[in-house]
Design a protein around this motif. Structure first.
Motif, PDB file in Angstrom:
ATOM      1  N   GLU A  58      -3.999   2.694   3.537  1.00 55.25           N
ATOM      2  CA  GLU A  58      -2.814   3.092   2.765  1.00 55.25           C
ATOM      3  C   GLU A  58      -3.120   2.734   1.345  1.00 55.25           C
ATOM      4  N   SER A  94      -0.720   3.079  -2.482  1.00 56.73           N
ATOM      5  CA  SER A  94       0.240   3.220  -3.052  1.00 56.73           C
ATOM      6  C   SER A  94      -0.013   3.512  -4.419  1.00 56.73           C
ATOM      7  N   SER A  96       1.392   4.555  -8.711  1.00 58.38           N
ATOM      8  CA  SER A  96       2.834   4.866  -9.235  1.00 58.38           C
ATOM      9  C   SER A  96       2.615   4.916 -10.640  1.00 58.38           C
ATOM     10  N   ARG A 109      -1.272  17.591   1.473  1.00 60.04           N
ATOM     11  CA  ARG A 109      -0.118  17.181   0.634  1.00 60.04           C
ATOM     12  C   ARG A 109       1.154  17.444   1.179  1.00 60.04           C
ATOM     13  N   HIS A 132       8.134  11.791  -5.428  1.00 64.43           N
ATOM     14  CA  HIS A 132       7.419  11.273  -4.349  1.00 64.43           C
ATOM     15  C   HIS A 132       6.748  12.349  -3.628  1.00 64.43           C
ATOM     16  N   GLU A 178       2.749  12.485  -0.794  1.00 64.46           N
ATOM     17  CA  GLU A 178       1.499  11.770  -0.165  1.00 64.46           C
ATOM     18  C   GLU A 178       0.582  12.836   0.234  1.00 64.46           C
ATOM     19  N   TYR A 179      -0.711  12.166   0.141  1.00 60.51           N
ATOM     20  CA  TYR A 179      -1.765  12.984   0.679  1.00 60.51           C
ATOM     21  C   TYR A 179      -2.190  12.238   1.997  1.00 60.51           C
ATOM     22  N   ARG A 195      -3.626   7.324   3.909  1.00 59.05           N
ATOM     23  CA  ARG A 195      -2.492   7.888   3.207  1.00 59.05           C
ATOM     24  C   ARG A 195      -2.536   7.481   1.744  1.00 59.05           C
ATOM     25  N   PHE A 196      -2.597   8.403   0.881  1.00 55.90           N
ATOM     26  CA  PHE A 196      -2.284   8.048  -0.687  1.00 55.90           C
ATOM     27  C   PHE A 196      -0.880   8.523  -0.845  1.00 55.90           C
ATOM     28  N   GLN A 197      -0.351   7.441  -1.168  1.00 52.50           N
ATOM     29  CA  GLN A 197       1.397   7.694  -1.568  1.00 52.50           C
ATOM     30  C   GLN A 197       1.495   7.749  -2.903  1.00 52.50           C
ATOM     31  N   PHE A 198       1.964   8.772  -3.543  1.00 52.06           N
ATOM     32  CA  PHE A 198       2.291   8.771  -5.066  1.00 52.06           C
ATOM     33  C   PHE A 198       3.882   8.614  -5.341  1.00 52.06           C
ATOM     34  N   ARG A 199       4.141   7.827  -6.557  1.00 46.56           N
ATOM     35  CA  ARG A 199       5.556   7.976  -7.074  1.00 46.56           C
ATOM     36  C   ARG A 199       5.280   8.527  -8.591  1.00 46.56           C
TER      37      ARG A 199
END
Length: 519
Positions: free
Chosen positions: A81, A83, A85, A112, A119, A121-122, A135-139
């Motif tokens: 994972e 994260s 931002s 995606r 927010h 995620e990929y 999991r690449f989580q974007f904010r």
């Protein structure tokens, strides 16, 4: 400042009471049972545990211990994972394109998933499997919010359109994230620029950076002063939390000792800003070069007659003075292997192609022939005075004529001997290219230039010292090569080829540089 303090408080809360928040209690035991370590699991990257213990935060090699407790991760179904931002300018287009390119090169599929307006995620997985490997989580918000999330331990990477500020540096060091202005704690993903824009119907074609700072401070409030109509100037900028708006404050206003006027129209997106300026003949804005839309960009000028325009090449070489690097900031902690592989991918040639196709200026070095640099040499001839200047100019042309200029340049922090943030990233980029054999059998010449303040002999000496400093930085950064296949040397021409007028601090800063020429 209130936001930074809030972020710091959140970070402290997580560090002090992590067990209550995460409830991830673990005990790590060595395989012979001789050593036992208990604490709160902060993270696991598939190889190493990161645990908050009574001794502080520790990183433990998972191959040498057994994990017991409710917080222990699965070793067989581990999902990496990451994260991320920060800046919407980076997060909306560039980073998704890079993640998708990375997945394709790695033989993975990338799905995606939208969570809400800010927010997403990929989910990365093997083509024939539904089980994710990452999991690449974007904010996606602003540079300010990105640094706040990092300080609160809610992000692993920050997308930033400005350099980290002193207050953020100090707070990051206090909460154990390392010295984020060190060379390995940030990298430049791509290049953009702060571009002064007006309506296409506005007759004004250029503005000096000095006048720009006076406009933003309210000291110039009528277009007549700039050669336009007798009408008030309406100022448009991005929202105050935007990295590009903060870069305007840091690099245009503060350097001139001025503050922004209160009467400014703010916009939530670059597109909205450019559209508003294009519609209003009396407006002036500072926008991202990649998103100026139908507005008209102004050239930057000065009393000496030089003009600098933002284009792909002047931004890549940093000859345009308001270049805005697009940063990724990386804390001093171990990321999952998939995350480390992604960071390595961002420096590769395929990633540079993706960056260019996404509408940004990439960092792939380009070679520029001498005959394609006529404007620079014309400016050098224009300011040359006396026989000594002409002799120096002739030596420069004779020396550089057989070589080609690389688009990679190096500049130093104002009033310091330290390379600026973009140049520190350039050191790593050029070092990787040397390690990969890109310049085997060739000669790289680091050529120093100075501003025109002070005696010419002293300027020449300082330029030579700067060229030597860059050469040494490259040699130190090349880790997997003995440099036997490439020849590195230095030269200097002092004030012989200015890029901008010396009447302002930004002009002198542009002129103090080290270029790379290749044979």
């Amino acid at each position: 400042m209130k936001q930074i303090c809030a972020a710091f408080s959140a970070a402290l809360f997580l560090l002090v009471s992590g067990a209550a928040v995460l409830a991830d209690d673990v005990t790590l035991k060595s395989r012979d049972g001789a050593i036992e370590l208990s604490g709160t699991l902060l993270g696991f990257d598939g190889e190493f545990y990161r645990v908050e213990t009574q001794y502080g935060e520790l990183t433990v090699d998972g191959s040498g211990v057994l994990c017991e407790g409710p917080g222990c991760p699965s070793l067989t179904d581990f999902v990496a994972e990451l994260s991320i931002s920060g800046s919407s300018t980076i997060g909306d287009v560039l980073m998704p394109a890079l993640v998708e390119g990375f997945a394709l090169q790695s033989g993975l599929k990338a799905e995606r998933v939208k969570i809400d307006d800010t927010h997403f995620e990929y989910v990365l997985s093997a083509p024939d499997s539904e089980s994710p490997v990452g999991r690449f989580q974007f904010r996606v918000s602003s540079t300010d919010e990105g640094f706040a999330d990092l300080l609160a331990d809610e992000a692993d990477l920050v997308m930033a359109l400005r350099e980290i500020r002193e207050g953020e540096l100090a707070l990051a060091a206090e909460v154990g994230l390392g010295q984020l202005d060190d060379v390995n704690r940030s990298r430049v993903l791509a290049l953009d620029a702060m571009t002064v824009i007006v309506s296409p119907t506005n007759p004004v074609a250029a503005v000096s950076v000095s006048d720009l700072s006076r406009i933003l401070a309210g000291e110039i409030d009528n277009w007549r002063t700039l050669g336009g109509a007798d009408a008030p100037i309406s100022i448009h900028l991005r929202d105050a939390q935007s990295g590009i708006a903060q870069a305007v404050d840091d690099r245009v206003l503060r350097q001139a000792g001025r503050s922004l006027i209160a009467e400014v129209t703010r916009h939530a997106t670059n597109t909205a800003l450019a559209q508003a300026v294009a519609r209003d003949q009396l407006s002036l804005g500072v926008a991202s070069f990649s998103e100026i839309g139908n507005s008209k960009p102004l050239a930057l000028t000065g009393p000496c007659g030089f003009e600098l325009r933002a284009n792909r090449l002047t931004i890549k070489t940093e000859d345009y003075p308001l270049t805005a690097p697009m940063f990724l900031y990386i804390p001093a902690r171990r990321l999952p292997k998939l995350g480390r592989d992604f960071l390595a991918y961002t420096r590769t040639a395929p990633a540079q192609i993706i960056t260019r196709r996404a509408g940004f200026v990439d960092q792939a070095p380009e070679e520029i022939a001498l005959n394609a640099q006529g404007d620079r040499f014309a400016n050098a001839i224009r300011v040359a005075e006396g026989e000594a200047d002409l002799t120096a100019l002739k030596r420069m042309v004779d020396t550089l004529a057989p070589l080609r200029r690389l688009s990679t340049s190096f500049r130093f922090e104002a009033g310091a001997a330290r390379l600026d943030a973009q140049s520190r990233s350039n050191v790593q980029q050029l070092a990787h290219a040397i390690e990969a054999g890109v310049y085997d059998g060739r000669q790289l010449v680091f050529v120093g230039f100075s501003d025109g303040e002070g005696p010419a002999d002293g300027n020449l000496r300082i330029a030579q010292q700067r060229a030597q400093a860059v050469k040494q930085a490259i040699e130190a950064a090349v880790e997997t090569s003995d440099l036997s296949q490439v020849q590195l040397s230095t030269d200097a021409f002092g004030e012989a080829m200015p890029m901008a007028c010396d009447d302002t601090s930004w002009g002198r800063q542009v002129n103090r540089r080290v270029e790379v020429w290749v044979r």
